[in-house]
Design a protein around this motif. Structure first.
Motif, PDB file in Angstrom:
ATOM      1  N   ARG A 129       6.458  -4.365   6.795  1.00 19.46           N
ATOM      2  CA  ARG A 129       7.359  -3.277   7.184  1.00 19.46           C
ATOM      3  C   ARG A 129       8.650  -3.832   7.769  1.00 19.46           C
ATOM      4  O   ARG A 129       8.621  -4.733   8.613  1.00 19.46           O
ATOM      5  CB  ARG A 129       6.678  -2.352   8.183  1.00 19.46           C
ATOM      6  CG  ARG A 129       5.488  -1.622   7.565  1.00 19.46           C
ATOM      7  CD  ARG A 129       5.138  -0.382   8.323  1.00 19.46           C
ATOM      8  NE  ARG A 129       3.963   0.251   7.747  1.00 19.46           N
ATOM      9  CZ  ARG A 129       3.569   1.473   8.046  1.00 19.46           C
ATOM     10  NH1 ARG A 129       4.249   2.200   8.926  1.00 19.46           N
ATOM     11  NH2 ARG A 129       2.493   1.988   7.491  1.00 19.46           N
ATOM     12  N   ALA A 130       9.749  -3.277   7.312  1.00 23.26           N
ATOM     13  CA  ALA A 130      11.058  -3.751   7.748  1.00 23.26           C
ATOM     14  C   ALA A 130      11.428  -3.165   9.102  1.00 23.26           C
ATOM     15  O   ALA A 130      10.868  -2.159   9.541  1.00 23.26           O
ATOM     16  CB  ALA A 130      12.110  -3.377   6.712  1.00 23.26           C
ATOM     17  N   LYS A 131      12.398  -3.802   9.748  1.00 24.77           N
ATOM     18  CA  LYS A 131      12.930  -3.288  10.999  1.00 24.77           C
ATOM     19  C   LYS A 131      13.839  -2.096  10.708  1.00 24.77           C
ATOM     20  O   LYS A 131      14.291  -1.910   9.572  1.00 24.77           O
ATOM     21  CB  LYS A 131      13.690  -4.388  11.726  1.00 24.77           C
ATOM     22  CG  LYS A 131      12.780  -5.515  12.209  1.00 24.77           C
ATOM     23  CD  LYS A 131      13.565  -6.581  12.966  1.00 24.77           C
ATOM     24  CE  LYS A 131      12.631  -7.674  13.478  1.00 24.77           C
ATOM     25  NZ  LYS A 131      13.371  -8.735  14.217  1.00 24.77           N
ATOM     26  N   PRO A 132      14.116  -1.250  11.714  1.00 25.25           N
ATOM     27  CA  PRO A 132      14.902  -0.032  11.496  1.00 25.25           C
ATOM     28  C   PRO A 132      16.222  -0.260  10.766  1.00 25.25           C
ATOM     29  O   PRO A 132      16.588   0.523   9.879  1.00 25.25           O
ATOM     30  CB  PRO A 132      15.127   0.500  12.915  1.00 25.25           C
ATOM     31  CG  PRO A 132      13.943   0.021  13.675  1.00 25.25           C
ATOM     32  CD  PRO A 132      13.624  -1.334  13.118  1.00 25.25           C
ATOM     33  N   GLU A 133      16.937  -1.315  11.111  1.00 23.25           N
ATOM     34  CA  GLU A 133      18.243  -1.560  10.479  1.00 23.25           C
ATOM     35  C   GLU A 133      18.093  -1.814   8.980  1.00 23.25           C
ATOM     36  O   GLU A 133      18.889  -1.336   8.176  1.00 23.25           O
ATOM     37  CB  GLU A 133      18.922  -2.761  11.142  1.00 23.25           C
ATOM     38  CG  GLU A 133      19.247  -2.582  12.618  1.00 23.25           C
ATOM     39  CD  GLU A 133      18.031  -2.764  13.523  1.00 23.25           C
ATOM     40  OE1 GLU A 133      16.987  -3.276  13.040  1.00 23.25           O
ATOM     41  OE2 GLU A 133      18.121  -2.388  14.709  1.00 23.25           O
ATOM     42  N   LYS A 134      17.063  -2.550   8.623  1.00 27.83           N
ATOM     43  CA  LYS A 134      16.824  -2.848   7.206  1.00 27.83           C
ATOM     44  C   LYS A 134      16.387  -1.592   6.466  1.00 27.83           C
ATOM     45  O   LYS A 134      16.804  -1.344   5.329  1.00 27.83           O
ATOM     46  CB  LYS A 134      15.766  -3.940   7.081  1.00 27.83           C
ATOM     47  CG  LYS A 134      15.582  -4.481   5.659  1.00 27.83           C
ATOM     48  CD  LYS A 134      16.842  -5.173   5.167  1.00 27.83           C
ATOM     49  CE  LYS A 134      16.628  -5.864   3.826  1.00 27.83           C
ATOM     50  NZ  LYS A 134      15.856  -7.116   3.956  1.00 27.83           N
ATOM     51  N   ARG A 135      15.553  -0.778   7.096  1.00 28.37           N
ATOM     52  CA  ARG A 135      15.125   0.481   6.472  1.00 28.37           C
ATOM     53  C   ARG A 135      16.334   1.380   6.192  1.00 28.37           C
ATOM     54  O   ARG A 135      16.455   1.973   5.114  1.00 28.37           O
ATOM     55  CB  ARG A 135      14.136   1.215   7.372  1.00 28.37           C
ATOM     56  CG  ARG A 135      12.839   0.492   7.625  1.00 28.37           C
ATOM     57  CD  ARG A 135      11.908   1.348   8.480  1.00 28.37           C
ATOM     58  NE  ARG A 135      10.720   0.634   8.914  1.00 28.37           N
ATOM     59  CZ  ARG A 135       9.714   1.183   9.570  1.00 28.37           C
ATOM     60  NH1 ARG A 135       9.758   2.478   9.879  1.00 28.37           N
ATOM     61  NH2 ARG A 135       8.660   0.470   9.933  1.00 28.37           N
ATOM     62  N   ALA A 136      17.212   1.497   7.189  1.00 25.44           N
ATOM     63  CA  ALA A 136      18.398   2.343   7.031  1.00 25.44           C
ATOM     64  C   ALA A 136      19.287   1.827   5.904  1.00 25.44           C
ATOM     65  O   ALA A 136      19.834   2.611   5.115  1.00 25.44           O
ATOM     66  CB  ALA A 136      19.175   2.393   8.347  1.00 25.44           C
ATOM     67  N   ALA A 137      19.423   0.512   5.813  1.00 31.71           N
ATOM     68  CA  ALA A 137      20.249  -0.078   4.752  1.00 31.71           C
ATOM     69  C   ALA A 137      19.648   0.210   3.377  1.00 31.71           C
ATOM     70  O   ALA A 137      20.374   0.487   2.408  1.00 31.71           O
ATOM     71  CB  ALA A 137      20.381  -1.580   4.977  1.00 31.71           C
ATOM     72  N   LYS A 138      18.318   0.171   3.285  1.00 26.11           N
ATOM     73  CA  LYS A 138      17.678   0.445   1.995  1.00 26.11           C
ATOM     74  C   LYS A 138      17.799   1.919   1.614  1.00 26.11           C
ATOM     75  O   LYS A 138      17.960   2.251   0.432  1.00 26.11           O
ATOM     76  CB  LYS A 138      16.213   0.001   2.032  1.00 26.11           C
ATOM     77  CG  LYS A 138      16.060  -1.507   2.012  1.00 26.11           C
ATOM     78  CD  LYS A 138      14.660  -1.946   1.634  1.00 26.11           C
ATOM     79  CE  LYS A 138      14.609  -3.462   1.476  1.00 26.11           C
ATOM     80  NZ  LYS A 138      13.323  -3.933   0.945  1.00 26.11           N
ATOM     81  N   LEU A 139      17.715   2.797   2.601  1.00 32.96           N
ATOM     82  CA  LEU A 139      17.926   4.219   2.308  1.00 32.96           C
ATOM     83  C   LEU A 139      19.335   4.457   1.764  1.00 32.96           C
ATOM     84  O   LEU A 139      19.531   5.237   0.837  1.00 32.96           O
ATOM     85  CB  LEU A 139      17.703   5.062   3.562  1.00 32.96           C
ATOM     86  CG  LEU A 139      16.291   5.575   3.824  1.00 32.96           C
ATOM     87  CD1 LEU A 139      16.245   6.364   5.123  1.00 32.96           C
ATOM     88  CD2 LEU A 139      15.776   6.437   2.667  1.00 32.96           C
TER      89      LEU A 139
END
Length: 334
Positions: A129-139
């Motif tokens: 599972r990615a960190k929040p910043e990485k998740r937001a970037a992927k979205l």
């Protein structure tokens, strides 16, 4: 009898015969045995869990070409997990390219695989599972590749209110969460549209509409936060259907065919559980003494036919090239 009277009598007889003919042939406007005028409907076709690239991509292309050939499809709803596993750039590009085959208007929402994980695997090719910043970037990357203006929104169509939700909780522990902003938006949207029968589309199913769920996996299998979303729905009885993917329930699985298993007892909402276009998952109860096969024998899609008083769900077998009449179900809209 004078000429004028003779003409009048002839006209009267002709008129009588004409009227009698209409009554005999048409039953006062309808010919005996004639088909009634077809009811008007709006057709929405659902595709889910494409997981591109994966081994059955050529079959997926055929599915999209089949849909292009259906003249009555108003819109296609893609329920997320568009990418294979990690949402890396190569997967995004491959999935968007495959989806470009589709020529119908479409709506795409995000699933967990579209944003939740790191680009790399841990030992044994396990997802990280990615960190929040990485998740937001992927979205953000997801919206760009699939040309999505809003991750969640609603529209009115043919007397129905349609709500499209994306999994988007970049901070949450559940893999199937809606963030607080989306939850607040949902409350407002539903409260403003209470007079319209409503259908919600989301990658993850609503609790109680997808059959039996493993308790250990429940938190990552039904949309979260479950209790809060349930309270929102209890306050909005106009919501009639929750259309989802995620669990890869195939066409003949009980959660798709047994009304008790796809009906939420608290709200009465019916779940429409869509097969995975990856072509893998639980698709039928195993026969006694046999291990259940996870590979679908074919690829299926569901279509919703929206009528003023009901929604008819039909399943299409893209291998056989036909609708499966035995799986058709009708949800009455009161």
């Amino acid at each position: 009898m004078d000429f004028e009277s003779n003409i009048s009598r002839r006209s009267f007889i002709a008129l009588g015969l004409s009227t009698l003919s209409v009554m005999v042939l048409g039953g006062c406007g309808k010919a005996d045995g004639a088909k009634p005028a077809a009811e008007k409907y709006t057709r929405l076709t659902i595709i889910s869990d494409l997981h591109v690239p994966s081994p059955r991509d050529e079959e997926k292309r055929k599915v999209l070409r089949d849909i292009n050939g259906w003249d009555d499809v108003t819109k296609v709803v893609a329920l997320g997990d568009m990418v294979y596993r990690r949402g890396i750039e190569e997967e995004m590009k491959a999935s968007a390219q495959l989806l470009s085959i589709l020529k119908k208007p479409r709506v795409v929402v995000a699933g967990n695989h579209d944003f939740l994980y790191e680009d790399y695997y841990s030992e044994g090719e396990k997802l990280v599972r990615a960190k929040p910043e990485k998740r937001a970037a992927k979205l953000k990357s997801f919206t760009e590749h699939f040309k999505i203006e809003k991750l969640y929104h609603s529209e009115d169509l043919s007397g129905y209110h349609l709500v499209y939700l994306s999994l988007n909780d970049v901070n949450g522990k559940s893999s199937v969460g809606l963030d607080e902003a989306e939850q607040s938006w949902l409350v407002k949207d539903l409260s403003e549209n209470r007079s319209k029968p409503t259908i919600i589309f989301c990658h993850a199913p609503l609790d109680g509409t997808a059959g039996s769920i493993n308790k250990k996996k429940w938190f990552n299998q039904v949309v979260q936060p479950s209790e809060k979303i349930m309270n929102i729905l209890l306050a909005n009885p106009q919501v009639k259907l929750w259309v989802a993917g995620h669990l890869h329930r195939g066409a003949y699985y009980p959660a798709c065919t047994d009304e008790k298993q796809y009906t939420n007892t608290q709200t009465g909402i019916k779940g429409v559980n869509n097969p995975s276009l990856k072509g893998e998952g639980k698709w039928q109860p195993p026969k006694e003494g046999e291990k259940a096969s996870r590979k679908y024998p074919t690829l299926w899609t569901n279509s919703l036919y929206l009528y003023p008083d009901r929604v008819v769900v039909k399943t299409y077998d893209h291998g056989k090239g036909q609708e499966l009449k035995e799986l058709e179900k009708t949800i009455v809209i009161k």
